[in-house]
Design a protein around this motif. Structure first.
Motif, PDB file in Angstrom:
ATOM      1  N   ALA A  47       0.824  -1.212   0.000  1.00 33.41           N
ATOM      2  CA  ALA A  47       0.000   0.000   0.000  1.00 33.41           C
ATOM      3  C   ALA A  47       0.858   1.263   0.000  1.00 33.41           C
ATOM      4  O   ALA A  47       0.482   2.286  -0.588  1.00 33.41           O
ATOM      5  CB  ALA A  47      -0.927  -0.006   1.215  1.00 33.41           C
ATOM      6  N   LYS A  48       2.033   1.190   0.635  1.00 22.50           N
ATOM      7  CA  LYS A  48       2.893   2.370   0.745  1.00 22.50           C
ATOM      8  C   LYS A  48       3.874   2.515  -0.418  1.00 22.50           C
ATOM      9  O   LYS A  48       4.398   3.607  -0.656  1.00 22.50           O
ATOM     10  CB  LYS A  48       3.690   2.303   2.056  1.00 22.50           C
ATOM     11  CG  LYS A  48       2.853   2.465   3.308  1.00 22.50           C
ATOM     12  CD  LYS A  48       3.722   2.405   4.565  1.00 22.50           C
ATOM     13  CE  LYS A  48       2.910   2.633   5.827  1.00 22.50           C
ATOM     14  NZ  LYS A  48       3.758   2.581   7.044  1.00 22.50           N
ATOM     15  N   TRP A  49       4.122   1.416  -1.120  1.00 24.60           N
ATOM     16  CA  TRP A  49       5.130   1.423  -2.185  1.00 24.60           C
ATOM     17  C   TRP A  49       4.777   2.451  -3.267  1.00 24.60           C
ATOM     18  O   TRP A  49       3.661   2.521  -3.756  1.00 24.60           O
ATOM     19  CB  TRP A  49       5.215   0.030  -2.808  1.00 24.60           C
ATOM     20  CG  TRP A  49       6.135  -0.072  -3.973  1.00 24.60           C
ATOM     21  CD1 TRP A  49       5.802  -0.240  -5.290  1.00 24.60           C
ATOM     22  CD2 TRP A  49       7.568  -0.018  -3.937  1.00 24.60           C
ATOM     23  NE1 TRP A  49       6.926  -0.302  -6.076  1.00 24.60           N
ATOM     24  CE2 TRP A  49       8.024  -0.168  -5.274  1.00 24.60           C
ATOM     25  CE3 TRP A  49       8.506   0.140  -2.920  1.00 24.60           C
ATOM     26  CZ2 TRP A  49       9.375  -0.163  -5.609  1.00 24.60           C
ATOM     27  CZ3 TRP A  49       9.852   0.139  -3.250  1.00 24.60           C
ATOM     28  CH2 TRP A  49      10.283  -0.007  -4.570  1.00 24.60           C
TER      29      TRP A  49
ATOM     30  N   GLY B  21      12.517  -4.689   4.178  1.00 28.36           N
ATOM     31  CA  GLY B  21      13.057  -5.771   3.357  1.00 28.36           C
ATOM     32  C   GLY B  21      12.366  -5.862   2.011  1.00 28.36           C
ATOM     33  O   GLY B  21      13.017  -6.075   0.973  1.00 28.36           O
ATOM     34  N   LEU B  22      11.049  -5.705   2.011  1.00 26.07           N
ATOM     35  CA  LEU B  22      10.304  -5.753   0.753  1.00 26.07           C
ATOM     36  C   LEU B  22      10.608  -4.544  -0.119  1.00 26.07           C
ATOM     37  O   LEU B  22      10.758  -4.675  -1.348  1.00 26.07           O
ATOM     38  CB  LEU B  22       8.809  -5.840   1.044  1.00 26.07           C
ATOM     39  CG  LEU B  22       8.322  -7.159   1.643  1.00 26.07           C
ATOM     40  CD1 LEU B  22       6.841  -7.081   1.979  1.00 26.07           C
ATOM     41  CD2 LEU B  22       8.595  -8.328   0.699  1.00 26.07           C
ATOM     42  N   PHE B  23      10.724  -3.370   0.484  1.00 29.92           N
ATOM     43  CA  PHE B  23      11.083  -2.173  -0.285  1.00 29.92           C
ATOM     44  C   PHE B  23      12.434  -2.369  -0.979  1.00 29.92           C
ATOM     45  O   PHE B  23      12.604  -2.003  -2.148  1.00 29.92           O
ATOM     46  CB  PHE B  23      11.130  -0.949   0.632  1.00 29.92           C
ATOM     47  CG  PHE B  23       9.822  -0.221   0.755  1.00 29.92           C
ATOM     48  CD1 PHE B  23       8.614  -0.913   0.745  1.00 29.92           C
ATOM     49  CD2 PHE B  23       9.781   1.158   0.879  1.00 29.92           C
ATOM     50  CE1 PHE B  23       7.400  -0.244   0.860  1.00 29.92           C
ATOM     51  CE2 PHE B  23       8.574   1.841   0.993  1.00 29.92           C
ATOM     52  CZ  PHE B  23       7.381   1.139   0.990  1.00 29.92           C
ATOM     53  N   GLN B  24      13.381  -2.939  -0.243  1.00 27.89           N
ATOM     54  CA  GLN B  24      14.704  -3.170  -0.825  1.00 27.89           C
ATOM     55  C   GLN B  24      14.623  -4.195  -1.957  1.00 27.89           C
ATOM     56  O   GLN B  24      15.249  -4.027  -3.013  1.00 27.89           O
ATOM     57  CB  GLN B  24      15.672  -3.661   0.249  1.00 27.89           C
ATOM     58  CG  GLN B  24      17.122  -3.772  -0.230  1.00 27.89           C
ATOM     59  CD  GLN B  24      17.679  -2.436  -0.680  1.00 27.89           C
ATOM     60  OE1 GLN B  24      17.657  -1.461   0.072  1.00 27.89           O
ATOM     61  NE2 GLN B  24      18.163  -2.366  -1.913  1.00 27.89           N
TER      62      GLN B  24
ATOM     63  N   ALA C 223       7.872  -5.905  -7.924  1.00 27.33           N
ATOM     64  CA  ALA C 223       7.105  -4.909  -7.167  1.00 27.33           C
ATOM     65  C   ALA C 223       5.611  -5.074  -7.413  1.00 27.33           C
ATOM     66  O   ALA C 223       5.191  -5.504  -8.493  1.00 27.33           O
ATOM     67  CB  ALA C 223       7.537  -3.501  -7.564  1.00 27.33           C
ATOM     68  N   PRO C 224       4.791  -4.755  -6.418  1.00 26.23           N
ATOM     69  CA  PRO C 224       3.335  -4.902  -6.582  1.00 26.23           C
ATOM     70  C   PRO C 224       2.798  -3.934  -7.631  1.00 26.23           C
ATOM     71  O   PRO C 224       3.278  -2.816  -7.764  1.00 26.23           O
ATOM     72  CB  PRO C 224       2.793  -4.568  -5.185  1.00 26.23           C
ATOM     73  CG  PRO C 224       3.856  -3.731  -4.553  1.00 26.23           C
ATOM     74  CD  PRO C 224       5.145  -4.238  -5.080  1.00 26.23           C
ATOM     75  N   THR C 225       1.807  -4.384  -8.347  1.00 31.24           N
ATOM     76  CA  THR C 225       1.195  -3.555  -9.390  1.00 31.24           C
ATOM     77  C   THR C 225      -0.148  -2.982  -8.951  1.00 31.24           C
ATOM     78  O   THR C 225      -0.724  -2.149  -9.640  1.00 31.24           O
ATOM     79  CB  THR C 225       1.001  -4.380 -10.676  1.00 31.24           C
ATOM     80  OG1 THR C 225       0.226  -5.545 -10.372  1.00 31.24           O
ATOM     81  CG2 THR C 225       2.350  -4.804 -11.245  1.00 31.24           C
ATOM     82  N   THR C 226      -0.653  -3.469  -7.821  1.00 30.27           N
ATOM     83  CA  THR C 226      -1.889  -2.927  -7.256  1.00 30.27           C
ATOM     84  C   THR C 226      -1.643  -2.547  -5.803  1.00 30.27           C
ATOM     85  O   THR C 226      -0.746  -3.102  -5.155  1.00 30.27           O
ATOM     86  CB  THR C 226      -3.038  -3.956  -7.315  1.00 30.27           C
ATOM     87  OG1 THR C 226      -2.660  -5.130  -6.572  1.00 30.27           O
ATOM     88  CG2 THR C 226      -3.339  -4.351  -8.749  1.00 30.27           C
ATOM     89  N   LYS C 227      -2.427  -1.612  -5.304  1.00 33.18           N
ATOM     90  CA  LYS C 227      -2.247  -1.138  -3.934  1.00 33.18           C
ATOM     91  C   LYS C 227      -3.457  -1.506  -3.083  1.00 33.18           C
ATOM     92  O   LYS C 227      -4.577  -1.086  -3.388  1.00 33.18           O
ATOM     93  CB  LYS C 227      -2.049   0.382  -3.912  1.00 33.18           C
ATOM     94  CG  LYS C 227      -0.758   0.826  -4.571  1.00 33.18           C
ATOM     95  CD  LYS C 227      -0.508   2.295  -4.311  1.00 33.18           C
ATOM     96  CE  LYS C 227       0.768   2.720  -5.022  1.00 33.18           C
ATOM     97  NZ  LYS C 227       1.919   1.917  -4.597  1.00 33.18           N
ATOM     98  N   PRO C 228      -3.225  -2.281  -2.018  1.00 37.61           N
ATOM     99  CA  PRO C 228      -4.331  -2.580  -1.106  1.00 37.61           C
ATOM    100  C   PRO C 228      -4.807  -1.295  -0.424  1.00 37.61           C
ATOM    101  O   PRO C 228      -4.063  -0.326  -0.312  1.00 37.61           O
ATOM    102  CB  PRO C 228      -3.692  -3.532  -0.077  1.00 37.61           C
ATOM    103  CG  PRO C 228      -2.428  -4.021  -0.717  1.00 37.61           C
ATOM    104  CD  PRO C 228      -1.974  -2.927  -1.615  1.00 37.61           C
ATOM    105  N   ASP C 229      -6.047  -1.317   0.010  1.00 38.64           N
ATOM    106  CA  ASP C 229      -6.603  -0.190   0.759  1.00 38.64           C
ATOM    107  C   ASP C 229      -6.041  -0.259   2.178  1.00 38.64           C
ATOM    108  O   ASP C 229      -6.334  -1.192   2.932  1.00 38.64           O
ATOM    109  CB  ASP C 229      -8.129  -0.293   0.775  1.00 38.64           C
ATOM    110  CG  ASP C 229      -8.795   0.918   1.431  1.00 38.64           C
ATOM    111  OD1 ASP C 229      -8.161   1.552   2.298  1.00 38.64           O
ATOM    112  OD2 ASP C 229      -9.947   1.211   1.083  1.00 38.64           O
ATOM    113  N   LEU C 230      -5.214   0.722   2.546  1.00 39.43           N
ATOM    114  CA  LEU C 230      -4.526   0.683   3.828  1.00 39.43           C
ATOM    115  C   LEU C 230      -5.512   0.711   4.997  1.00 39.43           C
ATOM    116  O   LEU C 230      -5.266   0.093   6.037  1.00 39.43           O
ATOM    117  CB  LEU C 230      -3.544   1.855   3.940  1.00 39.43           C
ATOM    118  CG  LEU C 230      -2.527   1.804   5.086  1.00 39.43           C
ATOM    119  CD1 LEU C 230      -1.744   0.505   5.067  1.00 39.43           C
ATOM    120  CD2 LEU C 230      -1.586   3.005   5.003  1.00 39.43           C
TER     121      LEU C 230
END
Length: 206
Positions: free
Chosen positions: A70-72, A122-125, A134-141
């Motif tokens: 969601a933050k990416w 870790g995932l950001f890195q 990298a994710p192509t969709t963003k969950p609703d935070l």
């Protein structure tokens, strides 16, 4: 020639995990490792009283993947002091209602928060190094946080229920057993294993 069976590979994996968990929790408990795999008919170890605590800690960690997604690519920082303080205040209030030590629960949940951020970083890195992953969709935070709140509440209850177990001298070996079981059940990768070890650092009071 002795072949490497799936059970033996699993044994090697959980032994490595044991070293991580023991280091993170500061435990001095020795874990004997046999040179051979257990007999096929050997019964599985019973679940530790602390298994629900570890299971919920791992479940809470799993939400870090969604938070990171969601933050990416946004301006939302991984560190969110206001949100973190709100979580700590809420768990302390719930602990007090359940008759548990609110200060102790605060310390344990500080570890949960830091463990969650280990996964996010870790995932950001990983996504920076491998953009195709990298994710192509963003969950609703806001929806993700509802799930986090649910798991958080359940974890506080599990911690309150196991106060005596967590204060006993047997806590660390039982915590290790539970961590190995959850590691196996959830098929945790290296990043989430390291984060789980961080999440469990203050669970034992002795």
């Amino acid at each position: 020639m002795r072949t490497t069976t799936p059970f033996r590979r699993a044994l090697i994996t959980v032994t490595a995990t044991a070293a991580v968990v023991l280091t993170a929790t500061g435990s001095a408990v020795a874990v004997p490792v046999s040179g051979t795999a257990a007999a096929p008919h050997a019964t599985a170890p019973s679940l530790s009283a602390l298994h629900p605590v570890v299971e919920l800690a791992a479940e809470r960690l799993a939400t870090a993947d969604l938070v990171a997604a969601a933050k990416w690519g946004t301006d939302s920082p991984i560190d969110d002091p206001a949100r973190e303080q709100q979580v700590l205040d809420n768990v302390a209030a719930q602990a007090q209602q359940l008759g548990a030590d609110p200060d102790e629960i605060r310390v344990i949940f500080r570890d949960q928060i830091e463990a969650n951020k280990i996964v996010q970083r870790g995932l950001f890195q990983r996504w920076t190094d491998h953009p195709d992953d990298a994710p192509t969709t963003k969950p609703d935070l806001s929806v993700v946080r509802q799930e986090i709140n649910r798991v958080t509440s359940a974890l506080v209850e599990a911690l309150a229920t196991t106060t005596d177990d967590r204060g006993a001298v047997t806590c660390r070996p039982e915590l290790l057993l539970a961590a190995l079981q959850v590691h196996h059940e959830d098929h945790l990768d290296a990043l989430h294993t390291r984060a789980l070890a961080r999440a469990l650092r203050s669970v034992c009071g002795s």
